[in-house]
Design a protein around this motif. Structure first.
Motif, mmCIF file in Angstrom:
data_model
loop_
_atom_site.group_PDB
_atom_site.id
_atom_site.type_symbol
_atom_site.label_atom_id
_atom_site.label_comp_id
_atom_site.label_asym_id
_atom_site.label_seq_id
_atom_site.Cartn_x
_atom_site.Cartn_y
_atom_site.Cartn_z
ATOM 1 N N PHE A 61 -32.823 27.846 -8.101
ATOM 2 C CA PHE A 61 -34.009 27.138 -7.615
ATOM 3 C C PHE A 61 -34.337 27.530 -6.177
ATOM 4 N N TRP A 62 -33.325 27.571 -5.335
ATOM 5 C CA TRP A 62 -33.553 27.868 -3.923
ATOM 6 C C TRP A 62 -33.606 29.373 -3.630
ATOM 7 N N SER A 63 -33.478 30.185 -4.648
ATOM 8 C CA SER A 63 -33.601 31.627 -4.446
ATOM 9 C C SER A 63 -35.061 32.068 -4.397
ATOM 10 N N GLY A 64 -35.979 31.116 -4.627
ATOM 11 C CA GLY A 64 -37.403 31.431 -4.577
ATOM 12 C C GLY A 64 -37.995 31.769 -5.926
ATOM 13 N N ALA A 65 -37.308 31.372 -7.010
ATOM 14 C CA ALA A 65 -37.817 31.653 -8.356
ATOM 15 C C ALA A 65 -39.112 30.886 -8.596
ATOM 16 N N ASP A 66 -39.966 31.450 -9.443
ATOM 17 C CA ASP A 66 -41.241 30.815 -9.781
ATOM 18 C C ASP A 66 -40.986 29.515 -10.544
ATOM 19 N N LEU A 67 -41.641 28.439 -10.117
ATOM 20 C CA LEU A 67 -41.404 27.128 -10.730
ATOM 21 C C LEU A 67 -41.848 27.093 -12.186
ATOM 22 N N ASN A 68 -42.918 27.784 -12.512
ATOM 23 C CA ASN A 68 -43.387 27.818 -13.906
ATOM 24 C C ASN A 68 -42.358 28.493 -14.814
ATOM 25 N N GLU A 69 -41.771 29.591 -14.331
ATOM 26 C CA GLU A 69 -40.751 30.272 -15.125
ATOM 27 C C GLU A 69 -39.506 29.396 -15.282
ATOM 28 N N LEU A 70 -39.121 28.738 -14.178
ATOM 29 C CA LEU A 70 -37.973 27.828 -14.267
ATOM 30 C C LEU A 70 -38.239 26.707 -15.257
ATOM 31 N N HIS A 71 -39.467 26.212 -15.264
ATOM 32 C CA HIS A 71 -39.819 25.127 -16.179
ATOM 33 C C HIS A 71 -39.767 25.592 -17.629
ATOM 34 N N GLN A 72 -40.273 26.779 -17.895
ATOM 35 C CA GLN A 72 -40.235 27.290 -19.265
ATOM 36 C C GLN A 72 -38.808 27.472 -19.758
ATOM 37 N N ARG A 73 -37.933 27.980 -18.889
ATOM 38 C CA ARG A 73 -36.531 28.144 -19.269
ATOM 39 C C ARG A 73 -35.855 26.801 -19.478
ATOM 40 N N ALA A 74 -36.216 25.826 -18.638
ATOM 41 C CA ALA A 74 -35.622 24.496 -18.770
ATOM 42 C C ALA A 74 -36.046 23.839 -20.081
ATOM 43 N N VAL A 75 -37.290 24.057 -20.482
ATOM 44 C CA VAL A 75 -37.774 23.488 -21.748
ATOM 45 C C VAL A 75 -37.025 24.103 -22.924
ATOM 46 N N LYS A 76 -36.828 25.415 -22.896
ATOM 47 C CA LYS A 76 -36.147 26.091 -23.998
ATOM 48 C C LYS A 76 -34.669 25.678 -24.085
ATOM 49 N N ALA A 77 -34.056 25.425 -22.929
ATOM 50 C CA ALA A 77 -32.626 25.086 -22.901
ATOM 51 C C ALA A 77 -32.413 23.598 -22.673
ATOM 52 N N ARG A 78 -33.355 22.773 -23.132
ATOM 53 C CA ARG A 78 -33.294 21.343 -22.845
ATOM 54 C C ARG A 78 -32.012 20.701 -23.364
ATOM 55 N N ASN A 79 -31.536 21.136 -24.523
ATOM 56 C CA ASN A 79 -30.350 20.512 -25.122
ATOM 57 C C ASN A 79 -29.049 20.924 -24.448
ATOM 58 N N THR A 80 -29.060 22.058 -23.763
ATOM 59 C CA THR A 80 -27.834 22.537 -23.120
ATOM 60 C C THR A 80 -27.935 22.551 -21.597
ATOM 61 N N ALA A 81 -29.079 22.156 -21.061
ATOM 62 C CA ALA A 81 -29.289 22.203 -19.615
ATOM 63 C C ALA A 81 -28.470 21.123 -18.920
ATOM 64 N N GLY A 82 -28.225 21.351 -17.635
ATOM 65 C CA GLY A 82 -27.518 20.366 -16.837
ATOM 66 C C GLY A 82 -28.438 19.239 -16.400
ATOM 67 N N GLY A 83 -27.842 18.220 -15.791
ATOM 68 C CA GLY A 83 -28.615 17.057 -15.389
ATOM 69 C C GLY A 83 -29.700 17.378 -14.381
ATOM 70 N N GLN A 84 -29.389 18.206 -13.392
ATOM 71 C CA GLN A 84 -30.363 18.546 -12.371
ATOM 72 C C GLN A 84 -31.535 19.328 -12.956
ATOM 73 N N GLU A 85 -31.238 20.194 -13.909
ATOM 74 C CA GLU A 85 -32.299 20.970 -14.547
ATOM 75 C C GLU A 85 -33.194 20.068 -15.391
ATOM 76 N N ARG A 86 -32.623 19.069 -16.027
ATOM 77 C CA ARG A 86 -33.434 18.124 -16.808
ATOM 78 C C ARG A 86 -34.334 17.300 -15.891
ATOM 79 N N ILE A 87 -33.802 16.914 -14.735
ATOM 80 C CA ILE A 87 -34.621 16.170 -13.768
ATOM 81 C C ILE A 87 -35.790 17.025 -13.301
#
Length: 226
Positions: A61-87
């Motif tokens: 997140f703090w490496s400057g990654a695009d928020l939209n891309e991070l969001h898409q990855r978080a949606v795809k990995a919703r069942n295995t994502a960590g708590g911070q990623e779900r938030i």
């Protein structure tokens, strides 16, 4: 002279010779101890995984990654994502839903914070699950063991009433049987208390990390909304 009467004082023999009620107490304490260790190992892996996932997500997140891309990855990995990623996923999803022309920035941010707070509460409930059992075992087991000890000692002294001569050798096996219940109560309680205190500290550290992330992420979204 009659030969001295000897007793088998091994732990297994003492347990086998205990009264029915004391045996039930010992069995309950044994089951509580085994279940406590199961939850202890389960929580060790849970908190280790949660900390590792938080570290990995924060680094990305703090490496400057695009928020939209991070969001898409978080949606795809919703069942295995960590708590911070779900938030993050919940907050960004609400932000994209509410950010419309003419929409008040304060209303948008209130909705984002409510969405993140709801996910935060679910993550805390997941991390805190089973800790109440460890707390109960830690607080109740010594008293359960003491109950078995008192009952066993009471039976030992009642047995002396049928003897013409009361000796230490006659009452010692019964007292030893009873004291095993206290030892088992402590054996179940001590690891549960130590583990509960350790895991409570882990929860506080993760809760602080999640709170800090929500505040920082809210500031980022607020700047984007303006």
């Amino acid at each position: 002279m009659n030969p001295a009467v000897t007793h088998d004082m091994s732990v297994l023999s003492l347990v086998a010779g205990a009264s029915v009620l004391v045996k039930i107490v010992m069995l309950l304490l044994l089951l509580a101890s085994l279940l406590s260790w199961y939850y202890i190992f389960l929580k060790i892996f849970t908190f280790s995984r949660a900390t590792r996932q938080a570290d990995e997500f924060e680094k990305e997140f703090w490496s400057g990654a695009d928020l939209n891309e991070l969001h898409q990855r978080a949606v795809k990995a919703r069942n295995t994502a960590g708590g911070q990623e779900r938030i993050f996923e919940a907050g960004f999803r609400e932000f994209m839903k509410l950010r419309k022309p003419g929409m008040d920035v304060g209303d948008v941010m209130n909705g984002v914070q409510r969405a993140m707070r709801a996910t935060y509460q679910r993550e805390m409930e997941r991390l805190e699950s089973s800790l109440s059992f460890l707390a109960s075992v830690g607080s109740v087991s010594p008293y359960v063991g003491l109950f078995g000890t008192v009952w066993g000692i009471m039976n030992s002294f009642r047995g002396l009433a049928n003897m013409t001569q009361a000796t230490l050798g006659a009452v010692a096996p019964g007292i030893a049987e009873a004291l095993i219940a206290t030892a088992m109560g402590l054996f179940a309680a001590i690891p549960a208390v130590v583990a509960y205190n350790h895991f409570a500290g882990d929860i506080n550290r993760l809760a602080t990390r999640f709170d800090t992330f929500m505040e920082e992420f809210s500031n980022i979204l607020q700047r984007q909304a303006h």
